[in-house]
Scaffold this motif. Structure first.
Motif, mmCIF file in Angstrom:
data_model
loop_
_atom_site.group_PDB
_atom_site.id
_atom_site.type_symbol
_atom_site.label_atom_id
_atom_site.label_comp_id
_atom_site.label_asym_id
_atom_site.label_seq_id
_atom_site.Cartn_x
_atom_site.Cartn_y
_atom_site.Cartn_z
ATOM 1 N N TYR A 185 0.863 -1.180 0.000
ATOM 2 C CA TYR A 185 0.000 0.000 0.000
ATOM 3 C C TYR A 185 0.898 1.228 0.000
ATOM 4 C CZ TYR A 185 -3.815 -3.142 0.924
ATOM 5 O OH TYR A 185 -4.744 -4.148 0.798
ATOM 6 N N THR B 195 -1.561 6.575 1.827
ATOM 7 C CA THR B 195 -2.838 5.866 1.840
ATOM 8 C C THR B 195 -3.518 6.072 3.191
ATOM 9 O OG1 THR B 195 -2.051 4.161 0.317
ATOM 10 C CG2 THR B 195 -3.874 3.547 1.758
ATOM 11 N N LYS B 196 -4.816 6.363 3.173
ATOM 12 C CA LYS B 196 -5.590 6.325 4.416
ATOM 13 C C LYS B 196 -5.798 4.854 4.723
ATOM 14 C CE LYS B 196 -8.084 10.654 3.940
ATOM 15 N NZ LYS B 196 -9.416 11.274 3.818
ATOM 16 N N PHE B 197 -5.314 4.418 5.874
ATOM 17 C CA PHE B 197 -5.258 2.990 6.164
ATOM 18 C C PHE B 197 -5.699 2.747 7.592
ATOM 19 C CE2 PHE B 197 -3.478 -1.174 6.836
ATOM 20 C CZ PHE B 197 -3.543 -1.766 5.586
ATOM 21 N N CYS C 17 3.351 2.353 3.031
ATOM 22 C CA CYS C 17 2.969 2.429 4.446
ATOM 23 C C CYS C 17 2.778 1.045 5.059
ATOM 24 C CB CYS C 17 1.728 3.303 4.631
ATOM 25 S SG CYS C 17 0.234 2.711 3.819
ATOM 26 N N SER D 132 -11.792 -1.730 0.355
ATOM 27 C CA SER D 132 -12.369 -0.387 0.565
ATOM 28 C C SER D 132 -12.809 -0.158 2.007
ATOM 29 C CB SER D 132 -13.539 -0.159 -0.385
ATOM 30 O OG SER D 132 -14.592 -1.057 -0.095
ATOM 31 N N SER E 296 -8.877 0.890 3.328
ATOM 32 C CA SER E 296 -7.900 1.651 2.553
ATOM 33 C C SER E 296 -8.578 2.466 1.457
ATOM 34 C CB SER E 296 -6.895 0.685 1.912
ATOM 35 O OG SER E 296 -6.022 1.370 1.050
ATOM 36 N N ASP E 297 -8.011 3.641 1.176
ATOM 37 C CA ASP E 297 -8.528 4.437 0.063
ATOM 38 C C ASP E 297 -7.707 4.215 -1.213
ATOM 39 O OD1 ASP E 297 -6.247 5.805 0.882
ATOM 40 O OD2 ASP E 297 -7.153 7.790 0.701
ATOM 41 N N ASN E 298 -6.774 3.271 -1.182
ATOM 42 C CA ASN E 298 -5.976 2.902 -2.355
ATOM 43 C C ASN E 298 -6.010 1.401 -2.556
ATOM 44 O OD1 ASN E 298 -4.745 5.211 -3.550
ATOM 45 N ND2 ASN E 298 -3.428 5.414 -1.761
ATOM 46 N N SER E 299 -5.953 0.991 -3.806
ATOM 47 C CA SER E 299 -5.801 -0.432 -4.108
ATOM 48 C C SER E 299 -4.337 -0.806 -3.935
ATOM 49 C CB SER E 299 -6.227 -0.719 -5.552
ATOM 50 O OG SER E 299 -7.593 -0.474 -5.702
#
Length: 99
Positions: A8, A12-14, A51, A81, A84-87
């Protein structure tokens, strides 16, 4: 044996709490029957280009390929989703050496 590295990117929001308590148990439950033997999660310092990293170990490359085409893998990926806001970037490979 084979491994898949799941990365990730930095920024990234995680949600690590959800990831560890819900997502990774889901990964084990859904992909274990397809040959997943273990997993590890790493969290990197803020200056790193990523991250979070998950390392998934498989009994064989064929097991990973079969799992990748399964409805269970879709279920696992659909859960991303929720934390995380990223794949992620997924890097599969065959293990050539270990100590």
């Amino acid at each position: 044996m084979a491994t898949t590295t799941v990365l990730y990117p930095k920024g990234t929001k995680f949600n690590m709490d959800y990831y560890m308590k819900s997502h990774m148990p889901l990964v084990g439950k859904k992909l274990g029957p397809h040959g997943l033997t273990s997993w590890k999660v790493l969290e990197f310092p803020s200056e790193a280009p990523f991250c979070v990293q998950a390392t998934l170990e498989w009994d064989s490359q064929k097991s990973f390929e079969a799992a990748g085409a399964s409805p269970e893998m879709k279920e696992v990926l659909d859960d991303v989703s929720n934390f995380s806001d990223n794949s992620p970037t997924m890097l599969p490979g065959a293990i050539k050496g270990t100590s």
